[in-house]
Scaffold this active site. Structure first.
Site, PDB file in Angstrom:
ATOM      1  CG  ASP A 137       8.807   7.729  -5.322  1.00 40.19           C
ATOM      2  OD1 ASP A 137       9.487   8.746  -5.477  1.00 40.19           O
ATOM      3  OD2 ASP A 137       9.255   6.664  -4.845  1.00 40.19           O
ATOM      4  CG  ASP A 177       2.889   6.605  -2.461  1.00 33.72           C
ATOM      5  OD1 ASP A 177       3.728   5.707  -2.276  1.00 33.72           O
ATOM      6  OD2 ASP A 177       2.796   7.241  -3.533  1.00 33.72           O
TER       7      ASP A 177
END
Length: 216
Positions: free
Chosen positions: A11, A9
């Site tokens: 953020d 991922d």
């Protein structure tokens, strides 16, 4: 090598951006005179595609106002995203993984334009061989991003691990049938991540790096 394909991922996992996302959501609500979600409510939707995130963070938002909300969010987030920094140790961790021969990729709730901007600002583009974004695939926790990355590199699902800071990441991994690792320094709290049974919950990038060196 247990995990040939490592999917990150963005953020809250590699970039320290959760606080800025929360502030941008709240500022967009103020602009449109909508009820302002709490920090916890706003943090919970981090990782979803932008329209899905706004729909869940601001349930009072009428469908005809989704685009206006997205535009105000982008205005506030982009005004300061150049000041966001990577979590300490991220570059060294990626260098180690790349040197060991892992395929590094990204699955993110950001748009393609947003991820490209973030990769250029951070200087991390050269580490990643592929990526999938929320405006190209179904939003998390749908498994499409992981399904496509696994297919692109012809890697078995059991040789793939998803690393993220939210339940959306862990549910996507579960839906795709791949292992997951949780990091607790991002958007969702430790106890919430544990509910989704990741292989481990790591509290710093250094802990994540050591886990990957020992077990990946």
């Amino acid at each position: 090598m247990k995990y040939e394909l490592v999917v990150f991922d963005w953020d809250g996992t590699l970039l320290d951006s959760a606080g800025a996302i929360v502030q941008a959501i709240q500022a967009a609500c103020r602009d449109l005179q909508l009820p302002e979600p709490s920090d916890a409510q706003a943090r919970h939707v981090i990782g979803l595609g932008l329209v899905d995130a706004m729909r869940h963070a601001v349930p009072e938002l009428e469908p005809e106002n989704y685009q206006a909300m997205v535009e105000r969010y982008r205005f506030h987030y982009l005004s300061g995203d150049h000041r966001l920094v990577l979590f300490e140790g991220v570059r060294d961790m990626l260098t180690s993984l790349q040197s060991a021969g892992h395929i590094l990729t990204i699955a993110t709730g950001k748009s393609r334009a947003g991820l490209d901007r973030a990769l250029d600002h951070s200087g991390l583009r050269s580490f990643f061989q592929a990526s999938r974004c929320a405006d190209e695939c179904h939003s998390k926790p749908h498994p499409q991003m992981l399904d496509q990355l696994v297919a692109e590199f012809a890697v078995p699902f059991e040789s793939t691990v998803m690393i993220g800071d939210t339940s959306h990441d862990l549910l996507m991994a579960s839906n795709a049938g791949v292992d997951s690792l949780a990091v607790t320094y991002g958007a969702h709290p430790h106890e919430h991540l544990l509910e989704h049974k990741p292989l481990a919950c790591l509290h710093t990038v250094r802990e994540l790096d050591l886990w990957l060196k020992n077990y990946a």
